[in-house]
Scaffold this motif. Structure first.
Motif, PDB file in Angstrom:
ATOM      1  N   THR A 104       0.813  -1.222   0.000  1.00 50.02           N
ATOM      2  CA  THR A 104       0.000   0.000   0.000  1.00 50.02           C
ATOM      3  C   THR A 104       0.842   1.264   0.000  1.00 50.02           C
ATOM      4  O   THR A 104       0.352   2.335  -0.335  1.00 50.02           O
ATOM      5  CB  THR A 104      -0.919   0.058   1.242  1.00 50.02           C
ATOM      6  N   GLY A 105       2.094   1.165   0.440  1.00 48.76           N
ATOM      7  CA  GLY A 105       2.958   2.332   0.545  1.00 48.76           C
ATOM      8  C   GLY A 105       2.773   3.108   1.832  1.00 48.76           C
ATOM      9  O   GLY A 105       3.451   4.107   2.062  1.00 48.76           O
ATOM     10  N   GLU A 106       1.846   2.676   2.701  1.00 48.86           N
ATOM     11  CA  GLU A 106       1.652   3.361   3.975  1.00 48.86           C
ATOM     12  C   GLU A 106       2.918   3.239   4.809  1.00 48.86           C
ATOM     13  O   GLU A 106       3.563   2.188   4.827  1.00 48.86           O
ATOM     14  CB  GLU A 106       0.452   2.781   4.728  1.00 48.86           C
ATOM     15  N   TYR A 107       3.294   4.336   5.472  1.00 48.28           N
ATOM     16  CA  TYR A 107       4.537   4.311   6.232  1.00 48.28           C
ATOM     17  C   TYR A 107       4.470   5.168   7.478  1.00 48.28           C
ATOM     18  O   TYR A 107       3.654   6.077   7.591  1.00 48.28           O
ATOM     19  CB  TYR A 107       5.726   4.744   5.364  1.00 48.28           C
ATOM     20  N   THR A 108       5.364   4.841   8.409  1.00 49.29           N
ATOM     21  CA  THR A 108       5.609   5.636   9.598  1.00 49.29           C
ATOM     22  C   THR A 108       7.066   6.041   9.525  1.00 49.29           C
ATOM     23  O   THR A 108       7.947   5.188   9.319  1.00 49.29           O
ATOM     24  CB  THR A 108       5.338   4.828  10.883  1.00 49.29           C
ATOM     25  N   ARG A 109       7.326   7.335   9.666  1.00 44.64           N
ATOM     26  CA  ARG A 109       8.685   7.830   9.460  1.00 44.64           C
ATOM     27  C   ARG A 109       8.977   8.955  10.447  1.00 44.64           C
ATOM     28  O   ARG A 109       8.090   9.689  10.862  1.00 44.64           O
ATOM     29  CB  ARG A 109       8.802   8.347   8.028  1.00 44.64           C
ATOM     30  N   LEU A 110      10.249   9.074  10.796  1.00 42.77           N
ATOM     31  CA  LEU A 110      10.729  10.237  11.530  1.00 42.77           C
ATOM     32  C   LEU A 110      11.435  11.139  10.532  1.00 42.77           C
ATOM     33  O   LEU A 110      12.197  10.661   9.680  1.00 42.77           O
ATOM     34  CB  LEU A 110      11.723   9.832  12.615  1.00 42.77           C
ATOM     35  N   THR A 111      11.184  12.433  10.636  1.00 40.95           N
ATOM     36  CA  THR A 111      11.919  13.416   9.850  1.00 40.95           C
ATOM     37  C   THR A 111      12.606  14.346  10.833  1.00 40.95           C
ATOM     38  O   THR A 111      11.966  14.861  11.749  1.00 40.95           O
ATOM     39  CB  THR A 111      10.987  14.222   8.925  1.00 40.95           C
ATOM     40  N   ARG A 112      13.900  14.501  10.655  1.00 41.83           N
ATOM     41  CA  ARG A 112      14.678  15.387  11.524  1.00 41.83           C
ATOM     42  C   ARG A 112      15.128  16.593  10.709  1.00 41.83           C
ATOM     43  O   ARG A 112      15.884  16.458   9.751  1.00 41.83           O
ATOM     44  CB  ARG A 112      15.890  14.638  12.083  1.00 41.83           C
ATOM     45  N   PHE A 113      14.618  17.769  11.090  1.00 40.94           N
ATOM     46  CA  PHE A 113      15.064  19.026  10.488  1.00 40.94           C
ATOM     47  C   PHE A 113      16.270  19.490  11.296  1.00 40.94           C
ATOM     48  O   PHE A 113      16.188  19.625  12.520  1.00 40.94           O
ATOM     49  CB  PHE A 113      13.953  20.071  10.521  1.00 40.94           C
ATOM     50  N   LEU A 114      17.378  19.724  10.637  1.00 37.68           N
ATOM     51  CA  LEU A 114      18.603  20.112  11.311  1.00 37.68           C
ATOM     52  C   LEU A 114      18.540  21.568  11.754  1.00 37.68           C
ATOM     53  O   LEU A 114      17.827  22.384  11.140  1.00 37.68           O
ATOM     54  CB  LEU A 114      19.793  19.876  10.380  1.00 37.68           C
ATOM     55  N   PRO A 115      19.247  21.936  12.826  1.00 38.07           N
ATOM     56  CA  PRO A 115      19.233  23.321  13.300  1.00 38.07           C
ATOM     57  C   PRO A 115      19.553  24.297  12.156  1.00 38.07           C
ATOM     58  O   PRO A 115      20.483  24.079  11.379  1.00 38.07           O
ATOM     59  CB  PRO A 115      20.325  23.350  14.373  1.00 38.07           C
ATOM     60  N   GLY A 116      18.733  25.341  12.043  1.00 35.97           N
ATOM     61  CA  GLY A 116      18.922  26.339  10.993  1.00 35.97           C
ATOM     62  C   GLY A 116      18.276  25.985   9.661  1.00 35.97           C
ATOM     63  O   GLY A 116      18.326  26.785   8.725  1.00 35.97           O
ATOM     64  N   ALA A 117      17.654  24.821   9.547  1.00 38.26           N
ATOM     65  CA  ALA A 117      17.036  24.410   8.278  1.00 38.26           C
ATOM     66  C   ALA A 117      15.917  25.365   7.892  1.00 38.26           C
ATOM     67  O   ALA A 117      15.154  25.828   8.741  1.00 38.26           O
ATOM     68  CB  ALA A 117      16.494  22.988   8.388  1.00 38.26           C
ATOM     69  N   ASP A 118      15.825  25.654   6.599  1.00 35.55           N
ATOM     70  CA  ASP A 118      14.774  26.511   6.068  1.00 35.55           C
ATOM     71  C   ASP A 118      14.413  26.001   4.679  1.00 35.55           C
ATOM     72  O   ASP A 118      15.236  26.025   3.772  1.00 35.55           O
ATOM     73  CB  ASP A 118      15.261  27.960   5.996  1.00 35.55           C
ATOM     74  N   THR A 119      13.192  25.504   4.514  1.00 34.50           N
ATOM     75  CA  THR A 119      12.771  24.958   3.226  1.00 34.50           C
ATOM     76  C   THR A 119      12.014  25.985   2.382  1.00 34.50           C
ATOM     77  O   THR A 119      11.403  25.619   1.378  1.00 34.50           O
ATOM     78  CB  THR A 119      11.909  23.690   3.420  1.00 34.50           C
ATOM     79  N   SER A 120      12.093  27.262   2.755  1.00 39.07           N
ATOM     80  CA  SER A 120      11.379  28.318   2.021  1.00 39.07           C
ATOM     81  C   SER A 120      11.661  28.320   0.521  1.00 39.07           C
ATOM     82  O   SER A 120      10.734  28.532  -0.270  1.00 39.07           O
ATOM     83  CB  SER A 120      11.692  29.693   2.609  1.00 39.07           C
ATOM     84  N   PRO A 121      12.897  28.076   0.082  1.00 36.68           N
ATOM     85  CA  PRO A 121      13.138  28.078  -1.363  1.00 36.68           C
ATOM     86  C   PRO A 121      12.321  27.028  -2.125  1.00 36.68           C
ATOM     87  O   PRO A 121      12.138  27.142  -3.330  1.00 36.68           O
ATOM     88  CB  PRO A 121      14.630  27.771  -1.486  1.00 36.68           C
ATOM     89  N   PHE A 122      11.818  26.020  -1.423  1.00 36.82           N
ATOM     90  CA  PHE A 122      11.070  24.941  -2.072  1.00 36.82           C
ATOM     91  C   PHE A 122       9.559  25.162  -1.997  1.00 36.82           C
ATOM     92  O   PHE A 122       8.788  24.422  -2.594  1.00 36.82           O
ATOM     93  CB  PHE A 122      11.433  23.598  -1.451  1.00 36.82           C
ATOM     94  N   GLY A 123       9.128  26.172  -1.238  1.00 33.53           N
ATOM     95  CA  GLY A 123       7.704  26.459  -1.102  1.00 33.53           C
ATOM     96  C   GLY A 123       6.978  25.440  -0.247  1.00 33.53           C
ATOM     97  O   GLY A 123       7.566  24.489   0.260  1.00 33.53           O
ATOM     98  N   GLY A 124       5.676  25.653  -0.104  1.00 33.40           N
ATOM     99  CA  GLY A 124       4.835  24.713   0.636  1.00 33.40           C
ATOM    100  C   GLY A 124       4.498  23.526  -0.247  1.00 33.40           C
ATOM    101  O   GLY A 124       4.832  23.495  -1.429  1.00 33.40           O
ATOM    102  N   LYS A 125       3.824  22.540   0.347  1.00 31.20           N
ATOM    103  CA  LYS A 125       3.420  21.398  -0.460  1.00 31.20           C
ATOM    104  C   LYS A 125       2.092  20.854   0.032  1.00 31.20           C
ATOM    105  O   LYS A 125       1.666  21.108   1.157  1.00 31.20           O
ATOM    106  CB  LYS A 125       4.488  20.311  -0.466  1.00 31.20           C
ATOM    107  N   ALA A 126       1.442  20.145  -0.842  1.00 35.76           N
ATOM    108  CA  ALA A 126       0.203  19.443  -0.543  1.00 35.76           C
ATOM    109  C   ALA A 126       0.269  18.136  -1.316  1.00 35.76           C
ATOM    110  O   ALA A 126       0.963  18.037  -2.328  1.00 35.76           O
ATOM    111  CB  ALA A 126      -0.998  20.259  -0.985  1.00 35.76           C
ATOM    112  N   HIS A 127      -0.406  17.136  -0.825  1.00 35.67           N
ATOM    113  CA  HIS A 127      -0.441  15.865  -1.539  1.00 35.67           C
ATOM    114  C   HIS A 127      -1.842  15.287  -1.473  1.00 35.67           C
ATOM    115  O   HIS A 127      -2.671  15.731  -0.679  1.00 35.67           O
ATOM    116  CB  HIS A 127       0.604  14.882  -1.022  1.00 35.67           C
TER     117      HIS A 127
END
Length: 126
Positions: free
Chosen positions: A41-64
């Motif tokens: 099914t592709g269903e998953y449980t995941r941890l995402t770690r944003f590193l100190p100072g990370a900024d994803t602004s250049p990539f914009g927001g997202k929706a799925h």
């Protein structure tokens, strides 16, 4: 088939550091660790770690096109789409198509994510 299983272990200890991998496209900003996945099914449980100072602004927001749940485990993360700082203990159950991000963090942040990519909505705007 069902999601993979495992016995107790601590994903946040230094001895498990090598299990984390850079998030594709966010190298140097965020890392991920898949805890459980259903290969059918592709269903998953995941941890995402944003590193100190990370900024994803250049990539914009997202929706799925599928729902997901997120829980802030540690640190804090600013979600531009909602105009608020998220901190440890904050939780959201996102419906398909909900805009989130871009994100930034000053101190770093660990997010638990449970995603259901097989439960999509048919909407070309998502």
């Amino acid at each position: 088939m069902t999601k993979s299983t495992t016995t107790y272990w601590n994903a946040l200890t230094p001895e498990n550091r090598d299990r984390w991998t850079p998030v594709k496209g966010l190298e140097g900003l965020a890392e991920e660790l898949t805890l459980s996945i259903d290969p059918v099914t592709g269903e998953y449980t995941r941890l995402t770690r944003f590193l100190p100072g990370a900024d994803t602004s250049p990539f914009g927001g997202k929706a799925h096109a599928y729902p997901e749940e997120v829980f802030i485990v540690s640190g804090r993360l600013y979600d531009h789409a909602f105009g608020r700082w998220l901190k440890a203990g904050d939780y959201a159950s996102r419906p398909p198509g909900e805009l989130h991000g871009p994100f930034r963090t000053d101190q770093g942040c660990v997010v638990l994510e449970v995603s259901f990519p097989n439960r999509t909505v048919e909407d070309k705007d998502v």
